[in-house]
Design a protein around this motif. Structure first.
Motif, short mmCIF file in Angstrom:
data_model
loop_
_atom_site.label_atom_id
_atom_site.label_comp_id
_atom_site.label_asym_id
_atom_site.label_seq_id
_atom_site.Cartn_x
_atom_site.Cartn_y
_atom_site.Cartn_z
N ARG A 119 -25.80 9.38 11.52
CA ARG A 119 -25.81 9.16 10.23
C ARG A 119 -24.56 9.62 9.65
NH1 ARG A 119 -30.50 11.89 6.12
NH2 ARG A 119 -29.63 10.64 4.27
N VAL A 120 -23.95 10.57 10.15
CA VAL A 120 -22.81 11.19 9.54
C VAL A 120 -21.78 10.45 9.60
CG1 VAL A 120 -21.17 13.14 9.55
CG2 VAL A 120 -23.39 13.71 9.67
N ARG A 121 -21.43 9.76 10.93
CA ARG A 121 -20.45 8.98 11.18
C ARG A 121 -20.80 7.50 10.33
NH1 ARG A 121 -21.10 10.72 16.49
NH2 ARG A 121 -22.69 9.28 17.00
N LEU A 122 -22.07 7.06 10.06
CA LEU A 122 -22.35 6.08 9.09
C LEU A 122 -21.79 6.12 7.52
CD1 LEU A 122 -23.50 3.10 8.50
CD2 LEU A 122 -25.70 4.49 8.41
N GLN A 123 -22.05 7.59 7.25
CA GLN A 123 -21.77 7.81 5.91
C GLN A 123 -20.32 7.96 5.48
OE1 GLN A 123 -23.94 11.44 5.36
NE2 GLN A 123 -25.80 10.76 4.97
N GLU A 124 -19.61 8.52 6.74
CA GLU A 124 -18.31 8.52 6.66
C GLU A 124 -17.69 7.00 6.61
OE1 GLU A 124 -17.09 10.59 10.11
OE2 GLU A 124 -17.41 12.61 9.06
N ALA A 125 -18.01 6.28 7.35
CA ALA A 125 -17.77 4.70 7.41
C ALA A 125 -17.89 4.02 5.94
CB ALA A 125 -18.45 3.92 8.63
N LEU A 126 -19.23 4.37 5.43
CA LEU A 126 -19.59 3.65 4.10
C LEU A 126 -18.60 4.51 2.97
CD1 LEU A 126 -23.51 3.77 4.35
CD2 LEU A 126 -21.81 1.74 4.58
N ALA A 127 -18.45 5.62 3.22
CA ALA A 127 -17.58 6.10 2.01
C ALA A 127 -16.06 5.70 2.00
CB ALA A 127 -17.25 7.77 2.47
N VAL A 128 -15.53 5.42 3.35
CA VAL A 128 -14.25 4.69 3.50
C VAL A 128 -14.46 3.40 2.89
CG1 VAL A 128 -12.57 3.75 5.03
CG2 VAL A 128 -13.58 6.16 5.44
N LEU A 129 -15.52 2.47 3.19
CA LEU A 129 -15.47 1.09 2.83
C LEU A 129 -15.75 1.13 1.30
CD1 LEU A 129 -16.01 -1.90 3.16
CD2 LEU A 129 -18.30 -1.45 3.77
N GLN A 130 -16.56 2.26 0.87
CA GLN A 130 -16.68 2.30 -0.64
C GLN A 130 -15.30 2.43 -1.55
OE1 GLN A 130 -20.26 2.41 -2.45
NE2 GLN A 130 -18.69 1.28 -3.78
N GLN A 131 -14.61 3.37 -0.78
CA GLN A 131 -13.24 3.73 -1.43
C GLN A 131 -12.39 2.50 -1.40
OE1 GLN A 131 -12.34 6.25 -3.08
NE2 GLN A 131 -14.39 6.98 -3.15
N SER A 132 -12.50 1.66 -0.44
CA SER A 132 -11.69 0.42 -0.41
C SER A 132 -11.89 -0.75 -1.50
CB SER A 132 -11.95 -0.23 0.98
OG SER A 132 -13.19 -0.78 1.18
N LEU A 133 -13.16 -0.45 -2.16
CA LEU A 133 -13.72 -1.45 -3.06
C LEU A 133 -13.25 -0.76 -4.46
CD1 LEU A 133 -17.28 -2.29 -1.91
CD2 LEU A 133 -15.24 -3.42 -1.41
N LEU A 134 -12.44 0.21 -4.42
CA LEU A 134 -12.07 0.97 -5.81
C LEU A 134 -10.60 1.25 -5.60
CD1 LEU A 134 -14.76 3.70 -6.07
CD2 LEU A 134 -14.67 1.57 -7.35
N PRO A 135 -9.87 1.23 -6.72
CA PRO A 135 -8.30 1.94 -6.55
C PRO A 135 -8.06 3.24 -6.14
CG PRO A 135 -9.03 1.50 -8.85
CD PRO A 135 -10.41 1.20 -8.09
N ALA A 136 -7.22 3.54 -5.20
CA ALA A 136 -6.91 4.56 -4.57
C ALA A 136 -6.65 5.63 -5.78
CB ALA A 136 -5.79 4.54 -3.50
N GLU A 137 -5.98 5.12 -6.68
CA GLU A 137 -5.70 5.91 -7.84
C GLU A 137 -5.33 5.12 -9.06
OE1 GLU A 137 -2.59 8.55 -7.12
OE2 GLU A 137 -1.13 7.15 -6.75
N LEU A 138 -5.60 5.43 -10.34
CA LEU A 138 -5.20 4.45 -11.27
C LEU A 138 -3.49 4.77 -11.52
CD1 LEU A 138 -7.95 5.34 -13.87
CD2 LEU A 138 -7.88 3.54 -12.37
N PRO A 139 -2.83 3.64 -11.94
CA PRO A 139 -1.56 3.49 -12.03
C PRO A 139 -1.21 4.29 -13.58
CG PRO A 139 -2.45 1.31 -12.98
CD PRO A 139 -3.48 2.21 -12.05
N ALA A 140 0.11 4.88 -13.44
CA ALA A 140 0.67 5.17 -14.70
C ALA A 140 0.95 4.27 -15.69
CB ALA A 140 1.68 6.41 -14.38
N VAL A 141 0.36 4.38 -16.96
CA VAL A 141 0.73 3.29 -18.07
C VAL A 141 1.49 4.04 -19.23
CG1 VAL A 141 -0.17 1.75 -19.56
CG2 VAL A 141 -1.28 2.14 -17.49
N PRO A 142 2.64 3.36 -19.42
CA PRO A 142 3.46 4.06 -20.45
C PRO A 142 2.68 4.18 -21.89
CG PRO A 142 4.86 2.33 -19.19
CD PRO A 142 3.24 2.58 -18.75
#
Length: 426
Positions: A169-192
């Motif tokens: 379950r821990v391994r599954l949760q870790e895999a899901l967390a990685v997949l979830q992060q792949s669906l979001l931007p790693a960080e927001l860009p700096a906008v002037p």
């Protein structure tokens, strides 16, 4: 008068006496047979433990002759080393104190092996209360011991399986967390000339959520943003999330008009999923257009909760977009656009319905838009990052009342330094 019983015929009394005598003899023989060949062991010992009587069953278990046991051995001689120790430290003292004891697990030295038994003993006393001898019953516990061992083995196997399951379950949760992060931007860009903050709350680490957001450039000086929520959870929702994100980005690069972008997404989702189980989402898409000291906001919504603007004076307003339908449900759907200006010190907040549909209080009432509006107006405007931090604390306060994923995206114009504000007023 009642009639009297007829007198017995000659010889009937003698026959009855002979029958009673035979029956008594049979009972005596049966009692002796029961003692000797009972399904359990019996023995009687003197108060010092010397065996005075023992049945055939127990002798058979021990593999000993009666002549070697009676009067020559003590009860403790029948026990293993561990059994002797337990007898001296627990069994004998308890028996002496209580006069009887039962259900004691011991091991005896059976023929060629150690045999688990359950022992019950009782002290026989004289009329004056003086102890005379000890009667002991010995039950074969080999089947029970085998059952206990099997039960212990099964328990250990279950615990190992549980540990393995927990690890999986821990391994599954870790895999899901990685997949979830792949669906979001790693960080927001700096906008002037702009500040941005975001947060994603996962309601369950065992399920992929369907909330998404992004911020990216579409042309020189213009930036696009979106935030949405796919209906459902799990791999299917993740697939729709991925499709929606990349469709929105591609459509915005072609034509960043908010209504046009959402119309494109509606067409793609409806065409992709119309032949099977429908897949829908809600979303807000907008464009930021810097203009001097302010930033223009042009956005459209498809069935999504209204964006909220925290003003520099501490007030807050919803930026309503009525009439926008759920995206992907129909081949053609209307979307409503809205415009606003963000002045220095003002922040635009986008959120998914996990926030407003959280359950609060003993009656588990919906938190709702009114409560969110009151919460925002009760906090001094301090920019997007500060607002996101405050809302994270609010989400944490819901505890188990927050049962849906929640995405937050805050975009704002930095407040002017006090000197600059004074110069503008002058």
């Amino acid at each position: 008068m009642c009639p009297t019983d007829p007198a017995p015929e000659p010889g009937e009394e003698q026959n009855a006496a002979d029958t009673d005598s035979a029956f008594t003899s049979l009972l005596e023989n049966s009692a002796e047979e029961l003692y000797e060949h009972a399904p359990c062991g019996y023995l009687s010992t003197l108060m010092d433990g010397t065996i005075a009587k023992i049945n055939t069953t127990l002798l058979g278990w021990l593999g000993l002759d009666r002549s070697r046991v009676v009067g020559r051995m003590r009860f403790t001689d029948l026990l293993t080393v561990g059994g002797k120790l337990y007898h001296e430290t627990h069994f004998a003292p308890l028996l002496q104190m209580k006069g009887e004891i039962s259900g004691i697990a011991l091991d005896i030295k059976a023929a060629g092996e150690r045999m688990p038994v359950l022992v019950a003993s009782k002290v026989k006393t004289s009329q004056d209360g003086e102890p005379l001898l000890i009667r002991t019953t010995v039950f074969d516990a080999r089947d029970r011991r085998a059952y206990e061992r099997e039960l212990l083995r099964s328990r250990r196997a279950a615990e190992e399986a549980r540990r393995q399951s927990d690890a999986d379950r821990v391994r599954l949760q870790e895999a899901l967390a990685v997949l979830q992060q792949s669906l979001l931007p790693a960080e927001l860009p700096a906008v002037p000339g702009l500040e941005a903050g975001s947060y994603y709350h996962t309601a369950s680490p065992d399920l992929l959520g369907g909330d998404f957001y992004d911020l990216f450039p579409v042309s020189a000086g213009r930036w696009a943003f979106f935030l949405g929520d796919v209906c459902g959870k799990g791999p299917q929702a993740a697939a729709v999330t991925s499709l929606a994100r990349y469709t929105l980005r591609a459509a915005a690069l072609h034509d960043p008009d908010p209504v046009t972008v959402l119309t494109t997404l509606n067409t793609v989702l409806h065409e992709r999923y119309r032949s099977g189980q429908g897949r829908y989402c809600t979303a807000i898409f907008g464009v930021l257009e810097p203009g001097g000291s302010h930033v223009g906001v042009h956005l459209a919504s498809g069935g999504h909760p209204a964006a909220l603007i925290q003003r520099a004076d501490g007030s807050a307003d919803y930026l309503r977009t009525p009439g926008g339908l759920l995206i992907g449900a129909l081949p053609r759907a209307p979307f409503t656009a809205a415009r606003a200006r963000l002045q220095p010190g003002e922040t635009l907040l986008l959120y998914t319905d996990g926030l407003t549909e959280a359950r609060t209080g003993p009656d588990r009432e919906l938190y709702g838009e009114d409560a969110l509006h009151a919460f925002i107006t009760a906090r001094p405007p301090a920019g997007p990052q500060a607002l996101i931090t405050t809302l994270r604390g609010l989400l944490a306060s819901f505890d188990d009342g927050l049962d849906d994923d929640t995405a937050l995206l805050a975009l704002g114009v930095p407040a002017l330094p006090p000197t600059t504000q004074g110069e503008e007023l002058a």
